[in-house]
Design a protein around this motif. Structure first.
Motif, PDB file in Angstrom:
ATOM      1  N   ASN A   9     -39.787 103.509  -8.700  1.00  0.00           N
ATOM      2  CA  ASN A   9     -40.649 103.922  -7.585  1.00  0.00           C
ATOM      3  C   ASN A   9     -42.031 104.323  -8.093  1.00  0.00           C
ATOM      4  N   ALA A  10     -42.891 103.328  -8.236  1.00  0.00           N
ATOM      5  CA  ALA A  10     -44.220 103.610  -8.765  1.00  0.00           C
ATOM      6  C   ALA A  10     -44.985 104.546  -7.825  1.00  0.00           C
ATOM      7  N   GLY A  11     -44.632 104.539  -6.535  1.00  0.00           N
ATOM      8  CA  GLY A  11     -45.380 105.319  -5.552  1.00  0.00           C
ATOM      9  C   GLY A  11     -44.982 106.788  -5.510  1.00  0.00           C
ATOM     10  N   ILE A  12     -43.835 107.147  -6.047  1.00  0.00           N
ATOM     11  CA  ILE A  12     -43.393 108.545  -6.034  1.00  0.00           C
ATOM     12  C   ILE A  12     -42.975 108.924  -7.440  1.00  0.00           C
ATOM     13  N   GLN A  13     -43.820 109.674  -8.117  1.00  0.00           N
ATOM     14  CA  GLN A  13     -43.536 110.029  -9.504  1.00  0.00           C
ATOM     15  C   GLN A  13     -43.005 111.456  -9.588  1.00  0.00           C
ATOM     16  N   LYS A  41     -46.975 112.899  -6.185  1.00  0.00           N
ATOM     17  CA  LYS A  41     -46.376 113.586  -7.338  1.00  0.00           C
ATOM     18  C   LYS A  41     -45.431 114.681  -6.873  1.00  0.00           C
ATOM     19  N   GLU A  66     -40.751 112.231   0.833  1.00  0.00           N
ATOM     20  CA  GLU A  66     -40.557 111.628  -0.477  1.00  0.00           C
ATOM     21  C   GLU A  66     -39.503 112.400  -1.265  1.00  0.00           C
ATOM     22  N   HIS A  84     -44.772 117.008   0.343  1.00  0.00           N
ATOM     23  CA  HIS A  84     -44.197 115.663   0.488  1.00  0.00           C
ATOM     24  C   HIS A  84     -42.698 115.726   0.734  1.00  0.00           C
ATOM     25  N   GLY A 113     -53.331 104.956  -2.400  1.00  0.00           N
ATOM     26  CA  GLY A 113     -53.218 104.132  -3.605  1.00  0.00           C
ATOM     27  C   GLY A 113     -52.748 104.898  -4.805  1.00  0.00           C
ATOM     28  N   GLU A 114     -52.856 106.243  -4.754  1.00  0.00           N
ATOM     29  CA  GLU A 114     -52.354 107.035  -5.876  1.00  0.00           C
ATOM     30  C   GLU A 114     -50.924 107.437  -5.620  1.00  0.00           C
ATOM     31  N   PRO A 115     -50.107 107.537  -6.670  1.00  0.00           N
ATOM     32  CA  PRO A 115     -48.713 107.904  -6.424  1.00  0.00           C
ATOM     33  C   PRO A 115     -48.583 109.359  -5.967  1.00  0.00           C
TER      34      PRO A 115
END
Lengths: 434, 278
Positions: free
Chosen positions: A63-67, A36, A328, A325, A32-34
């Motif tokens: 892309n709210a999931g990958i900041q 980073k 991502e 990651h 649930g957390e992006p």
């Protein structure tokens, strides 16, 4: 008392442990957390900085999931910085660099091999020769792709329009460029009344010389039986001798510019003290921005020796092998370097995009500011032979830079220069081939 | 008793002795700053390689020229300044404060400032002399140019220490000298210098160590260029470790320099002790 010191010792140990584990990228993301990511960018020209930051912003919005966090680096010390960050486990996830630096980091195992991860459309959009500039050995006998190449530089000639027209020489076009002989002839014609035909700023002479040397097939390195050695034969000497002749035989090159960095002679160029400045395509940006009103200039296509080929290196985006990651990070790179975005980055840095789609963008094929000539020169770029040479960086700073500087300032002969490039050079390369 | 010392010892051991021993250990391995590299013990191989390395010897020579000339010039200039500031001048206190100002600047700032002074186009120096010299890029001028900066940087602390030494010399000695009819020069030579001697030995040997280990200043000014003409030993070690990633080799280089410096220091201090013992 005993208790207190035990506590102190425990505190120190906890502190040390804390330092050790404060690693890269913030660790595993909670559900649930992006995710980073950090992105080390080396953009420095104003327009390019703006383009980079804007692309990161657009990505973060979509892309709210990958900041992605933008981190500013500098070309001056990026490799020193990366060595320390890699060793300390705090390297950024996405790394902007150039292909000569990648081979060392790849061989040392710090970069992720991207060959199995590249999205098909990104792979298809960038032609083979560009991929060649980022394909290196992995230090264990295999090969891998250690970055996505996106911006390339070719050497063109920036010329003062009035002095060029006044000399009455033939204007070269991308289809019919000047040969080096014609270039020398033109420089001689333009040299009069205290005005020089050309200026060669040679503070950092190595890459410029090596990339141009390919015009005559000069590769400077030879690999046989798994061993790489330095080679300075007739092909390599061509460009060396021709530049030297302009300085000391024709006297058509401005001696004041010799010790300067690439952009340093520009004020003299605007004043009309010399007519032509061989330089990378990116230098057009400064000319376009700083030249006084009424100063007319043109971009002339790359010179021709036996061919018009030049050695190319690329700016690249890579992923750290220790990144948590990588998938991502790859997605971010694929977005950052798609056709339209590459066109924006190329325009911002006044360089040539590797993307085929970007190369047809009207913004970088216009006649204005010589974009048409610059973009057309991309066809002459082939992978620079020195890219694959392990130890090139040490050869460059310990041997080639001082030798070429001394040669261009007429302190040593061409044979002495060749002897030292080879003898001292092989000694340096030896170290990397044990 | 040792428990009381522990809070002081732990940081020293952790942040000073530990890394030092680690560095010495590295010097005998083939450590590289590489992820997949297996470090193994190689004994004295790094030392053998170092002694056969022409680049090291030229760097060592440059380091010695730099260390000796900066230390000597610094001492002479600082002694002059200290003698001046020891006189009964008007505004003496202001002058003393001004003399210490360079001390308050970090080496990087000093480097940037002098870079502007030496700038080929916009520099004050070329403006004053009416010349067109690229001081820091010229093969023969670069080293003298940075030596000047080195002297300027190190003068304040030397001056302050010498000044303190001067003020510790009893007035009676000078009065006695005057009564005996000694001229100014004689008083300086036979009273001031011998009295200052321990201070001079101490500050000069400290200065020498600082100067040989100088890094930041030269890194900012020339990065060891042009063509390695200002590549001091510490810059050489930095390049080996962080540019070419031979950490083991760089450690051996650091160790060798430490040994050289300790030897020079040991010689000076030993002579000093022998003199005082006599």
């Amino acid at each position: 008392m005993r208790m207190k010191s035990a506590l102190a010792a425990a505190a120190v140990i906890a502190l040390a442990a804390g330092c050790g584990s404060g690693g890269s990228g913030g660790g595993q993301a909670e559900p649930g957390e992006p995710v980073k990511l950090t992105f080390l960018s080396l953009a420095w020209q104003k327009e390019s900085l703006a383009a980079n930051k804007q692309l990161v912003e657009e990505w973060n919005k979509a892309n709210a999931g990958i900041q992605v966090t933008y981190v500013q680096g500098s070309w001056d010390n990026v490799n020193d910085q990366l060595v320390t960050q890699f060793a300390g486990g705090t390297a950024p996830d996405v790394i902007h660099n150039d292909s000569p630096a990648l081979s060392g980091f790849a061989a040392d195992g710090y970069l992720l091999d991207l060959s199995g991860r590249l999205p098909a459309d990104l792979k298809a959009d960038i032609p083979r020769p560009a991929w060649d500039t980022v394909t290196f050995g992995d230090g264990k006998g295999g090969q891998g792709v250690y970055g996505v190449p996106f911006l390339q530089e070719s050497q063109v000639v920036i010329a003062n329009r009035k002095l060029l027209d006044a000399s009455g020489v033939r204007l070269p076009t991308p289809d019919n460029p000047w040969t080096w002989d014609e270039f020398a002839e033109a420089a001689r014609k333009m040299t009069k009344d205290g005005v020089f035909g050309v200026a060669w700023p040679m503070k950092s002479p190595v890459n410029k010389t090596l990339n141009l040397a390919l015009n005559f097939g000069g590769t400077f390195f030879r690999t046989a039986g798994g061993r790489t050695t330095v080679k300075v034969g007739p092909e390599e000497k061509q460009v060396l001798q021709r530049i030297h002749d302009q300085l000391y035989k024709d006297r058509s090159a401005d001696p004041a510019a010799l010790g300067q960095g690439t952009a340093d002679p520009l004020p003299a160029f605007y004043k009309g003290e010399f007519a032509m400045l061989p330089a990378g395509v990116y230098l057009r940006q400064q000319v376009a921005e700083q030249a006084p009103d009424g100063f007319e200039w043109v971009t002339l296509p790359p010179l021709k020796g036996t061919t018009t080929q030049q050695g190319a290196v690329s700016q690249t985006l890579s992923i750290a092998r220790d990144s948590k990651h990588p998938d991502e990070a790859m997605k971010f790179i694929a977005f950052f370097l798609n056709g339209p975005n590459q066109a924006r980055l190329a325009k911002g840095d006044w360089l040539l995009p590797t993307s085929v789609k970007a190369a047809s963008d009207p913004a970088i094929t216009t006649k204005e500011n010589g974009w048409d000539v610059a973009t057309a020169s991309a066809k002459d770029l082939v992978v620079a032979p020195f890219l694959r040479v392990n130890g090139f960086d040490e050869w460059k700073s310990k041997v080639a830079t001082p030798v070429l500087q001394e040669f261009y300032s007429n302190k040593i002969s061409i044979d002495e220069a060749a002897r030292r490039l080879v003898a001292d050079g092989d000694k340096v390369l030896e170290r990397y081939q044990r | 008793m040792w428990v009381l010392m522990l809070p002081a010892l732990v940081p020293v051991a952790l942040f000073s002795v530990g890394p030092l021993l680690y560095g010495i250990g590295l010097a005998f391995t083939d450590a590289r700053n590489a992820r997949d590299h297996e470090t193994s013990f190689v004994g004295l191989e790094n030392l053998v390689q170092l002694l056969a390395d022409d680049d090291f010897w030229s760097s060592f020579r440059i380091g010695m020229i730099w260390g000796v000339s900066v230390t000597v010039l610094q001492f002479l200039a600082a002694l002059g300044l200290a003698l001046l500031l020891n006189q009964d001048l008007r505004l003496r206190n202001v002058a003393r404060v001004l003399a210490v100002v360079p001390w308050a600047m970090p080496p990087v700032v000093i480097g940037l400032m002098w870079k502007l002074v030496y700038h080929p186009d916009a520099g004050i120096l070329n403006g004053l002399l009416g010349t067109d010299v690229n001081w820091l890029a010229d093969f023969s001028l670069a080293l003298p140019a940075i030596i000047v900066v080195g002297v300027w940087t190190g003068m304040p602390q030397t001056t302050v220490v010498l000044l303190a030494g001067l003020q510790g010399i009893p007035r009676e000695l000078y009065e006695a000298g005057e009564v005996d009819g000694a001229c100014r020069w004689r008083r300086f030579w036979s009273i001031t210098l011998p009295q200052l001697r321990p201070v001079i030995v101490a500050i000069t040997s400290l200065d020498f160590v600082w100067n040989v280990n100088q890094f930041g200043l030269v890194y900012v000014l020339t990065q060891g260029g042009p063509g390695g003409r200002t590549r001091l030993p510490m810059l050489f070690a930095y390049e080996e470790a962080f540019r070419y990633r031979y950490a083991g080799y760089a450690s051996m280089l650091g160790l060798a320099m430490a040994v050289v410096v300790l030897a020079v220091l040991g010689l000076c201090l030993w002579r000093q002790m022998r003199e005082t013992a006599r």
